[in-house]
Design a protein around this motif. Structure first.
Motif, mmCIF file in Angstrom:
data_model
loop_
_atom_site.group_PDB
_atom_site.id
_atom_site.type_symbol
_atom_site.label_atom_id
_atom_site.label_comp_id
_atom_site.label_asym_id
_atom_site.label_seq_id
_atom_site.Cartn_x
_atom_site.Cartn_y
_atom_site.Cartn_z
ATOM 1 N N THR A 26 0.811 -1.166 -0.121
ATOM 2 C CA THR A 26 0.028 0.014 0.228
ATOM 3 C C THR A 26 0.897 1.228 -0.014
ATOM 4 O OG1 THR A 26 -1.644 1.182 1.160
ATOM 5 C CG2 THR A 26 -0.234 0.207 2.625
ATOM 6 N N ASP A 27 0.242 2.276 -0.164
ATOM 7 C CA ASP A 27 1.045 3.649 -0.404
ATOM 8 C C ASP A 27 0.711 4.372 0.994
ATOM 9 O OD1 ASP A 27 -1.433 4.353 -1.017
ATOM 10 O OD2 ASP A 27 -0.825 5.674 -2.611
ATOM 11 N N LYS A 28 -0.276 3.990 1.887
ATOM 12 C CA LYS A 28 -0.696 4.622 3.050
ATOM 13 C C LYS A 28 -1.346 3.765 3.880
ATOM 14 C CE LYS A 28 -4.413 7.044 0.838
ATOM 15 N NZ LYS A 28 -5.079 8.388 0.574
ATOM 16 N N ALA A 29 -1.045 3.838 5.208
ATOM 17 C CA ALA A 29 -2.121 2.918 6.303
ATOM 18 C C ALA A 29 -2.060 3.669 7.482
ATOM 19 C CB ALA A 29 -1.070 1.683 6.455
ATOM 20 N N VAL A 30 -2.828 3.116 8.583
ATOM 21 C CA VAL A 30 -3.331 3.662 9.582
ATOM 22 C C VAL A 30 -3.004 2.587 10.594
ATOM 23 C CG1 VAL A 30 -5.038 4.680 11.339
ATOM 24 C CG2 VAL A 30 -4.841 5.467 8.970
ATOM 25 N N ASP A 53 -0.398 7.286 11.627
ATOM 26 C CA ASP A 53 -0.917 7.372 10.258
ATOM 27 C C ASP A 53 0.512 7.621 9.372
ATOM 28 O OD1 ASP A 53 -3.717 8.321 10.168
ATOM 29 O OD2 ASP A 53 -3.069 9.978 11.647
ATOM 30 N N ILE A 54 0.552 6.627 8.312
ATOM 31 C CA ILE A 54 1.838 6.161 7.620
ATOM 32 C C ILE A 54 1.475 6.532 6.101
ATOM 33 C CG2 ILE A 54 3.542 4.633 6.980
ATOM 34 C CD1 ILE A 54 2.829 3.271 9.572
ATOM 35 N N ALA A 55 2.364 7.211 5.351
ATOM 36 C CA ALA A 55 2.322 7.399 4.008
ATOM 37 C C ALA A 55 3.632 7.451 3.162
ATOM 38 C CB ALA A 55 1.319 8.802 3.838
ATOM 39 N N ILE A 56 3.579 6.888 2.163
ATOM 40 C CA ILE A 56 4.793 6.997 1.337
ATOM 41 C C ILE A 56 4.584 8.173 0.307
ATOM 42 C CG2 ILE A 56 6.088 5.787 -0.144
ATOM 43 C CD1 ILE A 56 5.394 3.212 1.007
ATOM 44 N N LEU A 57 5.552 9.169 0.298
ATOM 45 C CA LEU A 57 5.450 10.185 -0.590
ATOM 46 C C LEU A 57 6.035 9.853 -2.046
ATOM 47 C CD1 LEU A 57 6.349 12.959 1.985
ATOM 48 C CD2 LEU A 57 4.082 12.367 1.051
ATOM 49 N N GLN A 60 10.218 10.523 -3.512
ATOM 50 C CA GLN A 60 10.924 11.155 -2.251
ATOM 51 C C GLN A 60 12.028 10.507 -1.831
ATOM 52 O OE1 GLN A 60 10.082 14.399 -1.097
ATOM 53 N NE2 GLN A 60 8.700 14.507 -2.829
#
Length: 69
Positions: A26-30, A53-57, A60
């Motif tokens: 995934t590119d984001k998760a909680v 809250d995790i997100a891959i930019l 970057q």
């Protein structure tokens, strides 16, 4: 979770053939917990949290690859 499996995960040897590990792309998760848990991201201590809250930019991460001669 079995201690041996946990150590393999910590060392980067994720045993994908075990029922204890589920891999999701995934590119984001909680991540949420009932009680505060200490979190660390990229070696930085985030304190005790119950929600993360995790997100891959995109675009970057820069990687340097040495030229092989």
């Amino acid at each position: 979770m079995d201690l041996i499996i946990f150590m393999k995960i910590i060392l980067g040897n994720i045993p994908i053939d075990t029922e204890d590990v589920i891999i999701r792309s995934t590119d984001k998760a909680v991540i949420t917990t009932d009680t505060p848990v200490s979190f660390q991201i990229d070696g930085e201590y985030c304190g005790e949290q119950t929600r993360l809250d995790i997100a891959i930019l995109p675009k970057q991460m820069k990687i340097a690859i040495p030229k092989i001669t």
